[in-house]
Design a protein around this motif. Structure first.
Motif, PDB file in Angstrom:
ATOM      1  N   SER A 170     -26.651  68.962-100.557  1.00 53.25           N
ATOM      2  CA  SER A 170     -28.090  68.950-100.861  1.00 53.25           C
ATOM      3  C   SER A 170     -28.964  68.832 -99.617  1.00 53.25           C
ATOM      4  CB  SER A 170     -28.402  67.793-101.815  1.00 53.25           C
ATOM      5  OG  SER A 170     -28.009  66.558-101.257  1.00 53.25           O
ATOM      6  N   LEU A 171     -28.363  68.769 -98.441  1.00 50.38           N
ATOM      7  CA  LEU A 171     -29.138  68.645 -97.208  1.00 50.38           C
ATOM      8  C   LEU A 171     -29.724  69.995 -96.800  1.00 50.38           C
ATOM      9  CD1 LEU A 171     -26.921  66.295 -94.993  1.00 50.38           C
ATOM     10  CD2 LEU A 171     -28.963  65.691 -96.303  1.00 50.38           C
ATOM     11  N   GLN A 172     -30.947  69.986 -96.342  1.00 47.74           N
ATOM     12  CA  GLN A 172     -31.606  71.187 -95.828  1.00 47.74           C
ATOM     13  C   GLN A 172     -31.943  70.958 -94.354  1.00 47.74           C
ATOM     14  OE1 GLN A 172     -32.002  74.036 -97.444  1.00 47.74           O
ATOM     15  NE2 GLN A 172     -31.198  73.267 -99.388  1.00 47.74           N
ATOM     16  N   ILE A 173     -31.068  71.461 -93.489  1.00 49.61           N
ATOM     17  CA  ILE A 173     -31.255  71.290 -92.047  1.00 49.61           C
ATOM     18  C   ILE A 173     -31.470  72.663 -91.422  1.00 49.61           C
ATOM     19  CG2 ILE A 173     -30.206  70.479 -89.903  1.00 49.61           C
ATOM     20  CD1 ILE A 173     -28.610  68.491 -91.541  1.00 49.61           C
ATOM     21  N   ASP A 174     -32.635  72.854 -90.814  1.00 52.35           N
ATOM     22  CA  ASP A 174     -32.967  74.140 -90.210  1.00 52.35           C
ATOM     23  C   ASP A 174     -32.331  74.244 -88.828  1.00 52.35           C
ATOM     24  OD1 ASP A 174     -34.471  74.860 -92.418  1.00 52.35           O
ATOM     25  OD2 ASP A 174     -36.277  73.919 -91.629  1.00 52.35           O
ATOM     26  N   SER A 175     -31.056  74.520 -88.820  1.00 49.26           N
ATOM     27  CA  SER A 175     -30.322  74.654 -87.570  1.00 49.26           C
ATOM     28  C   SER A 175     -29.262  75.735 -87.737  1.00 49.26           C
ATOM     29  CB  SER A 175     -29.669  73.319 -87.185  1.00 49.26           C
ATOM     30  OG  SER A 175     -28.793  73.493 -86.087  1.00 49.26           O
ATOM     31  N   LEU A 176     -29.287  76.703 -86.847  1.00 55.85           N
ATOM     32  CA  LEU A 176     -28.312  77.787 -86.917  1.00 55.85           C
ATOM     33  C   LEU A 176     -26.901  77.280 -86.607  1.00 55.85           C
ATOM     34  CD1 LEU A 176     -27.814  80.819 -87.281  1.00 55.85           C
ATOM     35  CD2 LEU A 176     -28.281  81.118 -84.839  1.00 55.85           C
ATOM     36  N   ILE A 177     -26.792  76.326 -85.680  1.00 56.23           N
ATOM     37  CA  ILE A 177     -25.481  75.761 -85.337  1.00 56.23           C
ATOM     38  C   ILE A 177     -24.909  75.005 -86.529  1.00 56.23           C
ATOM     39  CG2 ILE A 177     -24.280  74.122 -83.841  1.00 56.23           C
ATOM     40  CD1 ILE A 177     -26.297  74.785 -81.661  1.00 56.23           C
ATOM     41  N   TYR A 178     -25.751  74.206 -87.179  1.00 54.89           N
ATOM     42  CA  TYR A 178     -25.310  73.488 -88.376  1.00 54.89           C
ATOM     43  C   TYR A 178     -24.881  74.463 -89.467  1.00 54.89           C
ATOM     44  CZ  TYR A 178     -25.707  70.829 -92.726  1.00 54.89           C
ATOM     45  OH  TYR A 178     -25.473  70.273 -93.960  1.00 54.89           O
ATOM     46  N   CYS A 179     -25.658  75.529 -89.640  1.00 50.28           N
ATOM     47  CA  CYS A 179     -25.356  76.555 -90.635  1.00 50.28           C
ATOM     48  C   CYS A 179     -23.980  77.161 -90.396  1.00 50.28           C
ATOM     49  CB  CYS A 179     -26.431  77.646 -90.593  1.00 50.28           C
ATOM     50  SG  CYS A 179     -25.931  79.257 -91.245  1.00 50.28           S
ATOM     51  N   LYS A 180     -23.694  77.543 -89.174  1.00 49.69           N
ATOM     52  CA  LYS A 180     -22.427  78.209 -88.837  1.00 49.69           C
ATOM     53  C   LYS A 180     -21.236  77.264 -88.995  1.00 49.69           C
ATOM     54  CE  LYS A 180     -24.282  81.620 -85.554  1.00 49.69           C
ATOM     55  NZ  LYS A 180     -23.676  82.826 -86.156  1.00 49.69           N
ATOM     56  N   PHE A 181     -21.342  76.058 -88.436  1.00 44.70           N
ATOM     57  CA  PHE A 181     -20.191  75.153 -88.457  1.00 44.70           C
ATOM     58  C   PHE A 181     -19.944  74.574 -89.850  1.00 44.70           C
ATOM     59  CE2 PHE A 181     -20.572  75.320 -83.870  1.00 44.70           C
ATOM     60  CZ  PHE A 181     -19.249  75.218 -83.465  1.00 44.70           C
ATOM     61  N   ARG A 182     -21.002  74.334 -90.606  1.00 38.95           N
ATOM     62  CA  ARG A 182     -20.792  73.863 -91.974  1.00 38.95           C
ATOM     63  C   ARG A 182     -20.121  74.937 -92.817  1.00 38.95           C
ATOM     64  NH1 ARG A 182     -22.627  73.955 -97.076  1.00 38.95           N
ATOM     65  NH2 ARG A 182     -22.439  71.991 -98.262  1.00 38.95           N
TER      66      ARG A 182
END
Length: 320
Positions: A66-78
């Motif tokens: 449910s977390l919304q973090i505007d980070s491309l690095i977070y997006c890729k690694f998650r």
């Protein structure tokens, strides 16, 4: 629309509860798998690694869903870890059936392959190979606007449709089909071998010591296979619902859909995700309910931990 919203809220709450139960259960599994009987058992090593990635998936996916973090690095690694952790868990469960298949072979040379050293080497090789072979997820995932929603919502999705089709086919169709097919075939072979070995051991063993040893080995094989069989059956059911939904959603989105279908998709998404979380939370409840051998070791480990804590507390008081 109102019913769908309420259902989504209920499923979201249930998912968080199941994730919490699964995390606690996985930690308890780790307590059991650190016992001598499991550490020295080659099959127990595979189950240990499978539990580690059950726990990893629940922590990474369940707690950050449910977390919304505007980070491309977070997006890729998650995305990377949410995709590979379930496959890791399934692969190690598959290797546990292969190990039991080797250990029940009539050939002494083949039985020797089922040992703890070989299991550790295979586990480490699979870990390194699978991490490196899926690096493409880090390269081809990106933030994109969700075209199925009217709101300006961005999601972490594959860059191209071709890559999304290939990845979906590999992760949600081909891989589960291969892994669970191998598990089912091995389970059938092992069940026949255990029956034959039980009959042969009762006929061939002469001394009381030999009979007790063969009886312990037969009991251990039966208990481990009972645990594995239940995990496979429930894993197939829960995985089938989730993978089937993801594939059908992808196909219908390519063909075009209305807002009514999109609302239903959100309900089924939460429902199948809830069942998918059940798949990675099932291990400890299944083990503790189906196996007396597992329960015995569990209580032994709990007593051992409590005894150590008591001794640490009583030592200072005795010296004073």
């Amino acid at each position: 629309m109102l019913i769908n919203t309420r259902l989504i809220v209920i499923l979201s709450i249930l998912s968080k509860i199941i994730v919490s139960i699964g995390i606690v259960g996985s930690l308890l599994n780790l307590v059991i798998y650190r016992s001598k009987k499991f550490r020295r058992n080659s099959c127990g090593i595979y189950l240990l690694f499978s539990t580690i990635f059950d726990l990893s998936y629940l922590l990474i996916s369940g707690l950050t869903n449910s977390l919304q973090i505007d980070s491309l690095i977070y997006c890729k690694f998650r995305s990377y870890f949410v995709i590979i952790c379930p496959s890791f868990s399934t692969i190690y469960l598959m290797f546990s059936t292969i190990d039991r298949c080797l250990s029940t072979s009539k050939s002494n040379r083949i039985r020797k392959l089922a040992n703890s050293k070989t299991s550790w080497r295979i586990c480490l090789f699979v870990l390194i190979f699978h991490l490196l072979s899926n690096v493409h997820i880090l390269l081809f995932y990106d933030y994109k606007r969700d075209s199925s929603l009217t709101l300006n919502v961005y999601r972490c999705v594959p860059r191209s449709r071709i890559y999304q089709m290939l990845l979906s086919g590999l992760m949600f169709v081909l891989s589960p089909l291969i892994f669970y097919s191998v598990m089912l075939i091995n389970t059938i072979i092992i069940r026949k071998r255990i029956r034959n070995q039980t009959n042969e051991s009762t006929m061939l063993t002469t001394t009381t010591r030999q009979r007790k040893k063969s009886a312990r080995n037969d009991q251990l094989n039966k208990q481990l296979m009972l645990i594995i069989v239940f995990q496979i059956v429930f894993g197939i059911v829960f995985t089938l619902f989730r993978c089937g939904f993801l594939i059908s959603t992808f196909i219908r989105r390519e063909l075009g859909q209305s807002m009514f279908n999109s609302d239903l998709d959100q309900c089924f998404d939460h429902l199948t995700l809830f069942m998918y979380y059940l798949n990675f939370s099932k291990s400890f409840p299944i083990n503790i309910c189906t196996s007396s051998f597992f329960r015995k070791i569990f209580f032994q480990q709990i007593d051992l931990i409590l005894f150590r804590n008591r001794s640490k507390v009583t030592r200072p008081s005795s010296t004073s």
